[in-house]
Design an enzyme around this catalytic site. Structure first.
Site, PDB file in Angstrom:
ATOM      1  N   ASP A  11      41.929  38.561  45.663  1.00 58.89           N
ATOM      2  CA  ASP A  11      42.165  36.970  45.896  1.00 58.89           C
ATOM      3  C   ASP A  11      40.772  36.409  46.466  1.00 58.89           C
ATOM      4  O   ASP A  11      39.942  37.441  46.577  1.00 58.89           O
ATOM      5  CB  ASP A  11      42.891  37.654  47.668  1.00 58.89           C
ATOM      6  CG  ASP A  11      43.266  36.319  48.427  1.00 58.89           C
ATOM      7  OD1 ASP A  11      43.727  35.713  47.804  1.00 58.89           O
ATOM      8  OD2 ASP A  11      42.876  36.554  49.652  1.00 58.89           O
ATOM      9  N   GLU A  42      42.389  35.264  41.292  1.00 57.80           N
ATOM     10  CA  GLU A  42      42.787  34.187  41.906  1.00 57.80           C
ATOM     11  C   GLU A  42      40.846  32.819  41.540  1.00 57.80           C
ATOM     12  O   GLU A  42      40.709  33.349  42.652  1.00 57.80           O
ATOM     13  CB  GLU A  42      42.920  34.204  43.360  1.00 57.80           C
ATOM     14  CG  GLU A  42      43.924  32.976  43.858  1.00 57.80           C
ATOM     15  CD  GLU A  42      43.935  33.212  45.088  1.00 57.80           C
ATOM     16  OE1 GLU A  42      45.428  32.943  46.406  1.00 57.80           O
ATOM     17  OE2 GLU A  42      43.001  33.141  46.486  1.00 57.80           O
TER      18      GLU A  42
END
Length: 387
Positions: A36, A89
């Site tokens: 993330d 990401e």
């Protein structure tokens, strides 16, 4: 975004983070990670700039310690479990993100194509159907570097998990609570069902080399998942998916789920994701129609809300017979089946706008429909006789 940041340059921090990566692989047999906020990690400015030129990727804002940690983490994952997958990401497009570390890259297998679900939601929220720009749609779906394998998805966790509207609810809103039974008549539901299928098929066939689906999106679940937390009063009200909706033969959710199964089966059988970029054949802005090819498959999307065109002529990659394999408008998927699924479309030579002779076919180009055709070697008898 409100959490503390790691100092990736400290040995003890890297040891802690890397041991954590291995712990979940070892103890819980994880088959991969999505890392993330990679953009925030790899820049001291956390990505709050416009990446409008290549110099931006390597300016003074790069956090080399974070890049080192991510490279080591990818090496650890792939050395410990060779079949595991790592996904970044990253919105910056940092070169080398998905290049093996042995070739000087950071070592991720895939990058998450976050612009795609953001685009679909923006379209549905802000742009009337008749004003959808098919060139913009095409550019968003195909905006990726050739060497960066991208995970495409139509609905993000922001819609599926944390309290925003799901894609289906964005399309059909409260009508889903009253008119999803098969006996009801609703233009809102008809539109929403048609676009839900088209958006998914467009995303999986043009958006990348992998496809992500959040549970329930495949059958148009109306609500999000929200686990008990302080912000919702520790409620369990949304902490589940109503799987029974997809199995209820009286509701239209089953049609959406059946389409998803057929779509995935087709994509796997003809290796659409492994084919790379789709071959653009037609961009007809006036009729909101696009056509593109993957191998022997021809994809035709008519996004127009009302224009259905008989004997619509379009170029194809190679001569042959084209037969429909899958359509979002089939009755078994809740459509009207305005074209015959047993039809045969034989190619014929015709002049394109640049006076180049190419094979063409004619189809019934129905509104708010996507159809996939398979090319076979069969040609029209008159074409063979003329040789």
């Amino acid at each position: 975004w409100d959490s503390m940041l790691f100092d990736y340059g400290k040995d003890e921090v890297q040891h802690f983070l890397l041991s954590n990566v291995k712990y979940w692989l070892d103890e819980f047999h994880f088959d991969g990670y999505r890392f993330d906020g990679v953009t925030s990690m790899i820049y001291h400015h956390h990505g709050y700039v416009d990446f409008d030129c290549r110099e931006r990727f390597f300016d003074a804002g790069v956090n080399g310690d974070a890049l080192t940690y991510l490279t080591l983490a990818n090496r650890l994952v792939h050395d410990f479990r060779a079949g595991d997958v790592t996904i970044a990401e990253d919105v910056s497009g940092m070169p080398g993100m998905c290049i093996p570390d042995t070739d000087g890259g950071i070592g991720f297998d895939y990058r998450l194509g976050m612009a795609i679900p953001d685009f679909w939601i923006k379209q549905l929220k802000e742009v009337p159907d008749e004003e959808w720009n098919i060139w913009e749609m095409w550019n968003v779906m195909t905006d990726r570097l050739p060497e960066v394998k991208t995970v495409a998805y139509a609905e993000s966790h922001d819609q599926a998990l944390v309290g925003d509207k799901t894609l289906a609810f964005r399309l059909m809103d409260k009508e889903m609570y009253f008119n999803m039974d098969r006996a009801s008549q609703s233009v809102v539901i008809d539109r929403g069902m048609a676009l839900h299928k088209m958006i998914r098929l467009m995303t999986i066939s043009t958006g990348g080399q992998a496809y992500l689906n959040f549970m329930g999106n495949e059958f148009g679940h109306p609500e999000w998942i929200d686990f008990p937390r302080e912000g919702n009063g520790w409620s369990y009200a949304h902490a589940r998916r109503q799987w029974s909706l997809a199995g209820n033969g009286f509701l239209r959710y089953a049609w959406l789920g059946d389409f998803d199964k057929a779509m995935i089966k087709l994509v796997k059988r003809y290796r659409v994701l492994a084919d790379g970029y789709a071959w653009n054949l037609v961009m007809d802005e006036c009729n909101k129609t696009m056509a593109f090819a993957h191998g022997d498959l021809l994809f035709v999307f008519n996004w127009h809300p009302s224009a259905s065109i008989p004997d619509y002529e379009l170029p194809v990659q190679a001569p042959g017979k084209y037969v429909p394999l899958l359509s979002t408008d089939e009755r078994c998927f809740g459509g009207q089946e305005r074209q015959a699924m047993d039809g045969e479309h034989f190619s014929f030579p015709a002049q394109d706008g640049d006076n180049t002779e190419r094979p063409h076919i004619r189809i019934y180009n129905t509104s708010r429909t996507a159809t996939v055709y398979l090319r076979t070697d069969g040609r029209h008898p008159s074409a063979v006789a003329g040789e």
